[in-house]
Design a protein around this motif. Structure first.
Motif, PDB file in Angstrom:
ATOM      1  N   TYR A 131       0.893  -1.285  -0.022  1.00  0.00           N
ATOM      2  CA  TYR A 131      -0.043  -0.030   0.025  1.00  0.00           C
ATOM      3  C   TYR A 131       0.770   1.245   0.177  1.00  0.00           C
ATOM      4  O   TYR A 131       0.553   2.318  -0.699  1.00  0.00           O
ATOM      5  CB  TYR A 131      -0.824  -0.065   1.366  1.00  0.00           C
ATOM      6  CG  TYR A 131      -1.745   1.264   1.288  1.00  0.00           C
ATOM      7  CD1 TYR A 131      -2.963   1.452   0.264  1.00  0.00           C
ATOM      8  CD2 TYR A 131      -1.527   2.426   1.939  1.00  0.00           C
ATOM      9  CE1 TYR A 131      -3.779   2.278   0.254  1.00  0.00           C
ATOM     10  CE2 TYR A 131      -2.317   3.382   2.169  1.00  0.00           C
ATOM     11  CZ  TYR A 131      -3.340   3.616   1.246  1.00  0.00           C
ATOM     12  OH  TYR A 131      -4.195   4.813   1.363  1.00  0.00           O
ATOM     13  N   ALA A 132       1.911   1.178   0.749  1.00  0.00           N
ATOM     14  CA  ALA A 132       2.890   2.275   0.738  1.00  0.00           C
ATOM     15  C   ALA A 132       3.282   2.802  -0.430  1.00  0.00           C
ATOM     16  O   ALA A 132       3.587   3.952  -0.928  1.00  0.00           O
ATOM     17  CB  ALA A 132       3.752   2.326   2.080  1.00  0.00           C
ATOM     18  N   VAL A 134       2.916   6.279   6.023  1.00  0.00           N
ATOM     19  CA  VAL A 134       1.451   6.020   5.433  1.00  0.00           C
ATOM     20  C   VAL A 134       0.607   4.937   6.324  1.00  0.00           C
ATOM     21  O   VAL A 134       0.858   3.835   6.284  1.00  0.00           O
ATOM     22  CB  VAL A 134       1.720   5.446   3.854  1.00  0.00           C
ATOM     23  CG1 VAL A 134       0.386   5.022   3.204  1.00  0.00           C
ATOM     24  CG2 VAL A 134       2.612   6.369   3.223  1.00  0.00           C
ATOM     25  N   ARG A 153       2.107   1.939  -3.434  1.00  0.00           N
ATOM     26  CA  ARG A 153       1.040   2.509  -4.403  1.00  0.00           C
ATOM     27  C   ARG A 153       0.866   3.920  -4.243  1.00  0.00           C
ATOM     28  O   ARG A 153       0.645   5.105  -4.930  1.00  0.00           O
ATOM     29  CB  ARG A 153      -0.230   1.743  -4.041  1.00  0.00           C
ATOM     30  CG  ARG A 153      -0.014   0.283  -5.016  1.00  0.00           C
ATOM     31  CD  ARG A 153      -1.494  -0.407  -5.293  1.00  0.00           C
ATOM     32  NE  ARG A 153      -2.242  -0.333  -3.921  1.00  0.00           N
ATOM     33  CZ  ARG A 153      -2.005  -1.295  -2.967  1.00  0.00           C
ATOM     34  NH1 ARG A 153      -1.275  -2.366  -2.988  1.00  0.00           N
ATOM     35  NH2 ARG A 153      -2.961  -1.389  -1.761  1.00  0.00           N
ATOM     36  N   TRP A 154       0.726   4.246  -2.780  1.00  0.00           N
ATOM     37  CA  TRP A 154       0.325   5.651  -2.295  1.00  0.00           C
ATOM     38  C   TRP A 154       1.471   6.580  -2.686  1.00  0.00           C
ATOM     39  O   TRP A 154       1.043   7.613  -2.981  1.00  0.00           O
ATOM     40  CB  TRP A 154       0.262   5.655  -0.510  1.00  0.00           C
ATOM     41  CG  TRP A 154      -0.166   6.859  -0.175  1.00  0.00           C
ATOM     42  CD1 TRP A 154      -1.228   7.487   0.237  1.00  0.00           C
ATOM     43  CD2 TRP A 154       0.945   8.043   0.227  1.00  0.00           C
ATOM     44  NE1 TRP A 154      -1.322   8.675   0.499  1.00  0.00           N
ATOM     45  CE2 TRP A 154       0.248   9.029   0.557  1.00  0.00           C
ATOM     46  CE3 TRP A 154       2.153   7.832   0.220  1.00  0.00           C
ATOM     47  CZ2 TRP A 154       0.857  10.362   1.061  1.00  0.00           C
ATOM     48  CZ3 TRP A 154       2.899   9.370   0.452  1.00  0.00           C
ATOM     49  CH2 TRP A 154       2.083  10.214   1.005  1.00  0.00           C
ATOM     50  N   GLU A 176       1.147   7.249  -6.235  1.00  0.00           N
ATOM     51  CA  GLU A 176      -0.176   8.196  -6.421  1.00  0.00           C
ATOM     52  C   GLU A 176      -0.107   9.455  -5.887  1.00  0.00           C
ATOM     53  O   GLU A 176      -0.723  10.255  -6.475  1.00  0.00           O
ATOM     54  CB  GLU A 176      -1.308   7.462  -6.042  1.00  0.00           C
ATOM     55  CG  GLU A 176      -1.720   6.163  -6.839  1.00  0.00           C
ATOM     56  CD  GLU A 176      -2.655   5.127  -6.180  1.00  0.00           C
ATOM     57  OE1 GLU A 176      -3.392   5.721  -5.139  1.00  0.00           O
ATOM     58  OE2 GLU A 176      -2.897   4.343  -6.748  1.00  0.00           O
ATOM     59  N   ASN A 177       0.704   9.775  -5.005  1.00  0.00           N
ATOM     60  CA  ASN A 177       0.720  10.792  -3.976  1.00  0.00           C
ATOM     61  C   ASN A 177       1.812  11.774  -3.989  1.00  0.00           C
ATOM     62  O   ASN A 177       1.817  12.866  -3.474  1.00  0.00           O
ATOM     63  CB  ASN A 177      -0.076  10.448  -2.759  1.00  0.00           C
ATOM     64  CG  ASN A 177      -1.657  10.274  -2.714  1.00  0.00           C
ATOM     65  OD1 ASN A 177      -2.350  10.962  -3.058  1.00  0.00           O
ATOM     66  ND2 ASN A 177      -1.571   9.013  -2.532  1.00  0.00           N
ATOM     67  N   TYR A 178       2.995  10.949  -4.102  1.00  0.00           N
ATOM     68  CA  TYR A 178       4.203  11.674  -3.460  1.00  0.00           C
ATOM     69  C   TYR A 178       5.412  11.881  -4.503  1.00  0.00           C
ATOM     70  O   TYR A 178       5.968  12.908  -4.614  1.00  0.00           O
ATOM     71  CB  TYR A 178       4.783  10.775  -2.134  1.00  0.00           C
ATOM     72  CG  TYR A 178       5.855  11.541  -1.562  1.00  0.00           C
ATOM     73  CD1 TYR A 178       5.590  12.459  -0.658  1.00  0.00           C
ATOM     74  CD2 TYR A 178       7.241  11.250  -2.186  1.00  0.00           C
ATOM     75  CE1 TYR A 178       6.577  13.152   0.126  1.00  0.00           C
ATOM     76  CE2 TYR A 178       8.231  12.220  -1.226  1.00  0.00           C
ATOM     77  CZ  TYR A 178       7.978  13.028  -0.176  1.00  0.00           C
ATOM     78  OH  TYR A 178       8.858  13.625   0.497  1.00  0.00           O
TER      79      TYR A 178
END
Length: 163
Positions: free
Chosen positions: A16-17, A155, A19-20, A23-25
């Motif tokens: 998840y980290a 995250v 993917r996050w 998508e976000n960082y």
């Protein structure tokens, strides 16, 4: 160019980290290091499935086979975790080290590699958990926030009720 490390321990929180972060960082021009600290002994590993109890741990050859199998599993799982980076065409490396103290080794590797930021997943020990843990990060997250030489982004893995 920013050098961003994403700490992975082969768990769902790590996936998840990654993917996050994609998508976000992360942004074009960043270089990414998937950083995994593998336990020095397979017997102390986590999140890697069931141990074959037919293997004799007293036999050095059996122990070596188990270590080799776990190394292969770690490499394979790390490649799976890197899939979002591949799909986004972000340059990345997979960096795997062995140590008995994952928390300390993460911080040492971050410093040694000259990382600008560390991203890691949290197992979600937050305000909704038992009072003894209320408002606290997990031990690895907490240690990294306190000891890493660079900014640390933790995250939170969404619970099922979060969607």
């Amino acid at each position: 160019q920013r050098k961003i490390a994403i700490a992975v321990d082969l768990s769902d929180e790590s996936a998840y980290a990654v993917r996050w972060a994609v998508e976000n960082y992360l942004r074009p021009g960043d270089s990414v290091i998937l950083l995994h600290v593998r336990p020095t002994s397979v017997l102390y590993g986590a999140d890697w499935g069931v141990v074959d109890h037919a293997v004799s741990f007293d036999d050095e050859e059996s122990q070596q086979k188990m270590e080799d199998d776990f190394d292969a599993f770690t490499s394979s799982k790390s490649l799976d975790l890197a899939r979002p980076l591949l799909e986004s065409k972000l340059p990345h490396k997979i960096h795997i080290v062995k140590d008995h103290d994952m928390k300390e080794r993460l911080c040492l590797e971050v410093e040694r590699l000259g990382v600008n930021a560390l991203i890691l997943g949290s197992r979600g020990f937050g305000a909704s958990k038992p009072p003894a843990r209320k408002g606290r990060l997990g031990s690895v997250s907490d240690y990294c926030v306190q000891h890493c030489v660079c900014p640390v982004v933790v995250v939170r893995f969404p619970e099922e009720s979060d969607g």
